[in-house]
Design a protein around this motif. Structure first.
Motif, PDB file in Angstrom:
ATOM      1  N   ASP A   1      19.035   4.098  36.982  1.00  0.00           N
ATOM      2  CA  ASP A   1      19.598   5.374  37.422  1.00  0.00           C
ATOM      3  C   ASP A   1      19.922   5.370  38.914  1.00  0.00           C
ATOM      4  OD1 ASP A   1      19.629   6.427  34.937  1.00  0.00           O
ATOM      5  OD2 ASP A   1      17.971   7.828  35.223  1.00  0.00           O
TER       6      ASP A   1
ATOM      7  N   GLN B   1      19.843  13.207  36.261  1.00  0.00           N
ATOM      8  CA  GLN B   1      19.233  13.487  34.969  1.00  0.00           C
ATOM      9  C   GLN B   1      18.134  12.459  34.684  1.00  0.00           C
ATOM     10  OE1 GLN B   1      22.141  13.815  31.893  1.00  0.00           O
ATOM     11  NE2 GLN B   1      20.765  14.809  30.478  1.00  0.00           N
ATOM     12  N   VAL B   2      16.999  12.940  34.170  1.00  0.00           N
ATOM     13  CA  VAL B   2      15.913  12.048  33.755  1.00  0.00           C
ATOM     14  C   VAL B   2      15.643  12.299  32.272  1.00  0.00           C
ATOM     15  CG1 VAL B   2      14.810  11.770  36.013  1.00  0.00           C
ATOM     16  CG2 VAL B   2      14.237  13.750  34.599  1.00  0.00           C
ATOM     17  N   PRO B   3      15.096  11.292  31.574  1.00  0.00           N
ATOM     18  CA  PRO B   3      15.002  11.420  30.110  1.00  0.00           C
ATOM     19  C   PRO B   3      13.739  12.131  29.623  1.00  0.00           C
ATOM     20  CG  PRO B   3      14.320   9.233  30.780  1.00  0.00           C
ATOM     21  CD  PRO B   3      14.710   9.959  32.038  1.00  0.00           C
ATOM     22  N   THR B   4      13.013  12.785  30.495  1.00  0.00           N
ATOM     23  CA  THR B   4      11.659  13.265  30.207  1.00  0.00           C
ATOM     24  C   THR B   4      11.552  14.146  28.963  1.00  0.00           C
ATOM     25  OG1 THR B   4      11.502  13.345  32.602  1.00  0.00           O
ATOM     26  CG2 THR B   4       9.641  14.218  31.374  1.00  0.00           C
ATOM     27  N   LEU B   5      12.416  15.133  28.816  1.00  0.00           N
ATOM     28  CA  LEU B   5      12.301  16.092  27.706  1.00  0.00           C
ATOM     29  C   LEU B   5      13.269  15.798  26.560  1.00  0.00           C
ATOM     30  CD1 LEU B   5      10.437  17.676  29.608  1.00  0.00           C
ATOM     31  CD2 LEU B   5      11.614  19.746  28.955  1.00  0.00           C
ATOM     32  N   ARG B   6      13.683  14.528  26.467  1.00  0.00           N
ATOM     33  CA  ARG B   6      14.600  14.164  25.382  1.00  0.00           C
ATOM     34  C   ARG B   6      13.936  14.468  24.038  1.00  0.00           C
ATOM     35  NH1 ARG B   6      16.053   8.263  25.937  1.00  0.00           N
ATOM     36  NH2 ARG B   6      14.127   8.096  24.786  1.00  0.00           N
TER      37      ARG B   6
ATOM     38  N   LEU C   1       8.656  10.339  35.012  1.00  0.00           N
ATOM     39  CA  LEU C   1       9.672  11.074  34.246  1.00  0.00           C
ATOM     40  C   LEU C   1      10.363  10.195  33.211  1.00  0.00           C
ATOM     41  CD1 LEU C   1      11.162  13.068  37.256  1.00  0.00           C
ATOM     42  CD2 LEU C   1       9.553  13.893  35.522  1.00  0.00           C
ATOM     43  N   TYR C   2      10.044   8.902  33.204  1.00  0.00           N
ATOM     44  CA  TYR C   2      10.679   7.958  32.281  1.00  0.00           C
ATOM     45  C   TYR C   2       9.689   7.444  31.232  1.00  0.00           C
ATOM     46  CZ  TYR C   2      14.556   8.001  35.563  1.00  0.00           C
ATOM     47  OH  TYR C   2      15.600   8.398  36.354  1.00  0.00           O
TER      48      TYR C   2
ATOM     49  N   ILE D   1      22.534  10.044  40.006  1.00  0.00           N
ATOM     50  CA  ILE D   1      22.341  10.458  38.608  1.00  0.00           C
ATOM     51  C   ILE D   1      21.165  11.433  38.603  1.00  0.00           C
ATOM     52  CG2 ILE D   1      21.659   9.690  36.299  1.00  0.00           C
ATOM     53  CD1 ILE D   1      23.196   7.100  36.854  1.00  0.00           C
TER      54      ILE D   1
ATOM     55  N   GLU E   1      13.800  15.900  44.849  1.00  0.00           N
ATOM     56  CA  GLU E   1      14.297  14.541  45.153  1.00  0.00           C
ATOM     57  C   GLU E   1      15.188  14.050  44.016  1.00  0.00           C
ATOM     58  OE1 GLU E   1      14.564  10.532  44.298  1.00  0.00           O
ATOM     59  OE2 GLU E   1      12.760  11.436  43.473  1.00  0.00           O
TER      60      GLU E   1
ATOM     61  N   TYR F   1       5.618  11.469  26.589  1.00  0.00           N
ATOM     62  CA  TYR F   1       5.621  12.895  26.955  1.00  0.00           C
ATOM     63  C   TYR F   1       5.276  13.780  25.755  1.00  0.00           C
ATOM     64  CZ  TYR F   1       7.113  17.398  28.768  1.00  0.00           C
ATOM     65  OH  TYR F   1       7.141  18.700  29.169  1.00  0.00           O
TER      66      TYR F   1
ATOM     67  N   TYR G   1       8.565  20.919  32.671  1.00  0.00           N
ATOM     68  CA  TYR G   1       7.884  19.623  32.554  1.00  0.00           C
ATOM     69  C   TYR G   1       6.377  19.797  32.348  1.00  0.00           C
ATOM     70  CZ  TYR G   1       5.540  15.379  34.125  1.00  0.00           C
ATOM     71  OH  TYR G   1       4.692  14.295  34.218  1.00  0.00           O
TER      72      TYR G   1
ATOM     73  N   ASN H   1       9.044  17.139  44.119  1.00  0.00           N
ATOM     74  CA  ASN H   1       9.476  15.823  43.649  1.00  0.00           C
ATOM     75  C   ASN H   1      10.710  15.915  42.754  1.00  0.00           C
ATOM     76  OD1 ASN H   1       7.611  14.105  45.017  1.00  0.00           O
ATOM     77  ND2 ASN H   1       6.008  14.926  43.713  1.00  0.00           N
ATOM     78  N   PHE H   2      10.851  17.033  42.020  1.00  0.00           N
ATOM     79  CA  PHE H   2      12.092  17.225  41.263  1.00  0.00           C
ATOM     80  C   PHE H   2      13.273  17.479  42.210  1.00  0.00           C
ATOM     81  CE2 PHE H   2       9.502  18.011  37.370  1.00  0.00           C
ATOM     82  CZ  PHE H   2      10.147  17.079  36.562  1.00  0.00           C
TER      83      PHE H   2
ATOM     84  N   ARG I   1      19.641  12.683  43.769  1.00  0.00           N
ATOM     85  CA  ARG I   1      20.101  11.364  43.335  1.00  0.00           C
ATOM     86  C   ARG I   1      21.547  11.425  42.845  1.00  0.00           C
ATOM     87  NH1 ARG I   1      15.019   9.529  39.444  1.00  0.00           N
ATOM     88  NH2 ARG I   1      13.372   9.848  40.988  1.00  0.00           N
TER      89      ARG I   1
ATOM     90  N   LEU J   1      16.587  17.552  32.539  1.00  0.00           N
ATOM     91  CA  LEU J   1      15.421  16.918  31.913  1.00  0.00           C
ATOM     92  C   LEU J   1      15.754  16.348  30.537  1.00  0.00           C
ATOM     93  CD1 LEU J   1      12.739  19.562  32.926  1.00  0.00           C
ATOM     94  CD2 LEU J   1      12.705  17.174  33.601  1.00  0.00           C
TER      95      LEU J   1
END
Lengths: 180, 309
Positions: free
Chosen positions: A123, B40-45, A73-74, B38, B32, A78, B301, B29-30, B36, B71
């Motif tokens: 994170d 937020q993940v940077p995947t769809l930035r 995801l990092y 935090i 999980e 993507y 995603y 897995n999301f 957390r 995301l």
């Protein structure tokens, strides 16, 4: 285009010797198991991290459990990847704040995976120090990243890859230079 | 690297078992990620997602918006009641104007069946159906299946009773397609006036006998009763509906000990479910809400990758 095996870089014994040497190098800098933790990067880095943890547990008579980190995801690709890689589990069963994290991966190449791992770890908290341990460094870095503990360095061409097999997934321990 | 066979999520009809499993595995897995500190993940930035809602919605819209923000996407919320739709703008013009602002994905809810498919003909953006008329509501069915799998450890060969206003329910239809694809045994149950006359070639059972439907069911899913149906003469009275098809502790006592109770929300308390059942230990309704965010993150995603042409 399928890759074919070109050269055996490490066999089972070679991999074990490299991991033992890396473990001793880690122990030279980290004697107190309460001050550091091992985190393996999905997929095969996880198995290497577990082996290093086991060797540390034997040496220090302790019971460290390696964490598991998925950096999917990092990733920074993507936007250009039409098929997304599978998201795998992340599980870090200890508090990373204020301790040294030994990040373990199988192959160090462009450095982009490690960059993503650094973002992911941040994170989860604020480690005091992050160190990088890799079984093999194949060069071609695209980012200013280097490993602190390296099992083997090798020179590779653009049309080549390095592939690690581990018993737990592939049925054998071997490190191969592959070519298109 | 696997990826889905589908390019848009318009419904679960025709979606393969492999695609459903991949969405559910990714959602696990999301889940999980959502535990957390935090979240937020940077995947769809850098991705812009338009939430195009032509119908009222609280939880689905919030759930999608939260998934998008988790995301790191940029959500753009469109509500028909406060837009140029009121001035007579067509759906095609609305979407083409929004697309001209460089968007990547559209999450759409509309009262007319087929609107999500229509949008795939008007835009290059990825389309996700958040409910279209009485047709489908695929992310609701996916989150239902995720919640069942989380609680019971599998989907194959489980018996599910879906009870209520089946004929008008997009949730029932999406669940029927998805669950039968996953090898579940689905029974649709409700008053005869609220049941389909045929099963649309789905391998589901249809009955108006609730005892038969829930007797050996592992999962009992209640559907929201749209109270205006009574004004339409589709059943005699709310009281009669509650007594026949509402689930209370007495009806629960005749079910399996390990039965789980589900509801897509919002609940008409005291009609399809008594409060002590809705809030009881067999209810996994709030788990459904939590899993909704994880499932929608997984869908966005898996469908959102790659540059637009």
């Amino acid at each position: 285009m399928p890759m074919k095996r070109m050269e055996l870089l490490m066999d089972e014994q070679g991999i074990d010797l490299a991991l033992t040497r890396m473990t001793h190098q880690i122990l030279e800098n980290h004697r107190d198991p309460s001050t550091f933790g091992i985190v393996g990067m999905q997929t095969r880095g996880v198995y290497l991290a577990r082996r290093i943890s086991n060797k540390i547990n034997e040496a220090l008579n302790t019971s460290l459990t390696a964490g598991v980190l998925d950096i999917t995801l990092y990733r920074d690709d993507y936007r250009v990847a039409f098929k997304q890689p599978n998201v795998q589990i992340t599980e870090i069963p200890f508090d990373i704040n204020g301790i040294t994290i030994i990040l373990v991966d199988d192959v160090l190449y462009t450095g982009r995976t490690v960059r993503a791992a650094l973002d992911a770890l941040m994170d989860f908290g604020r480690p005091k120090i992050i160190r990088l341990a890799v079984l093999i460094d194949r060069g071609h870095r695209e980012l200013p990243i280097r490993a602190d503990y390296v099992g083997k360095k090798t020179t590779t061409a653009d049309n080549q890859e390095v592939a690690l097999n581990v018993k737990e997934i592939d049925g054998e321990d071997s490190l191969w230079l592959m070519e298109r | 690297m696997m990826g889905l066979a589908i390019q848009h999520l318009l419904g679960l009809e025709g979606v393969s078992r492999d695609d459903i499993i991949q969405i559910l595995d990714t959602a696990d897995n999301f889940y999980e990620v959502l535990q957390r500190k935090i979240k937020q993940v940077p995947t769809l930035r850098g991705k812009t997602i338009v939430n195009l809602f032509y119908e009222n919605s609280t939880r689905t819209r919030i759930s999608f918006e939260l998934a998008e923000k988790r995301l790191s996407a940029s959500p753009l919320n469109f509500s028909a009641s406060t837009s140029s739709v009121k001035k007579g703008e067509t759906l095609r013009d609305t979407i083409r104007n929004i697309e001209a602002m460089k968007i990547d994905m559209v999450v759409v809810r509309h009262g007319c069946p087929g609107v999500p498919f229509f949008l795939t003909q008007c835009t290059d953006a990825v389309i996700v159906n958040a409910g279209d008329g009485a047709h489908e509501h695929p992310t609701q069915a996916l989150l239902d299946m995720m919640t069942i799998r989380q609680r019971l450890g599998k989907l194959e060969r489980l018996k599910v009773a879906i009870i209520g206003d089946v004929i008008h329910s997009r949730v029932a239809r999406s669940n029927a397609w998805g669950m039968t694809t996953m090898g579940m045994d689905v029974t649709l149950c409700g008053p005869p006036t609220l049941l389909p006359q045929h099963s649309e070639s789905l391998p589901v059972k249809i009955t108006d006998n609730i005892e038969k439907a829930v007797g050996d069911a592992h999962v009992v899913m209640l559907l929201r009763l749209q109270l205006e149906r009574q004004q339409g003469g589709m059943f005699p009275s709310i009281r009669e509906y509650r007594e026949r098809y509402g689930i209370d502790l007495e009806k629960i006592s005749a079910m399996r000990d390990d039965v789980i109770i589900m509801h897509p929300g919002p609940i008409n308390r005291g009609i399809e479910l008594s409060s002590n059942v809705a809030d009881g230990d067999k209810s996994i309704i709030l788990d459904q809400v939590t899993n909704g965010v994880a499932v929608r993150m997984a869908v966005l995603y898996l469908l959102g990758g790659g540059e637009n042409a």
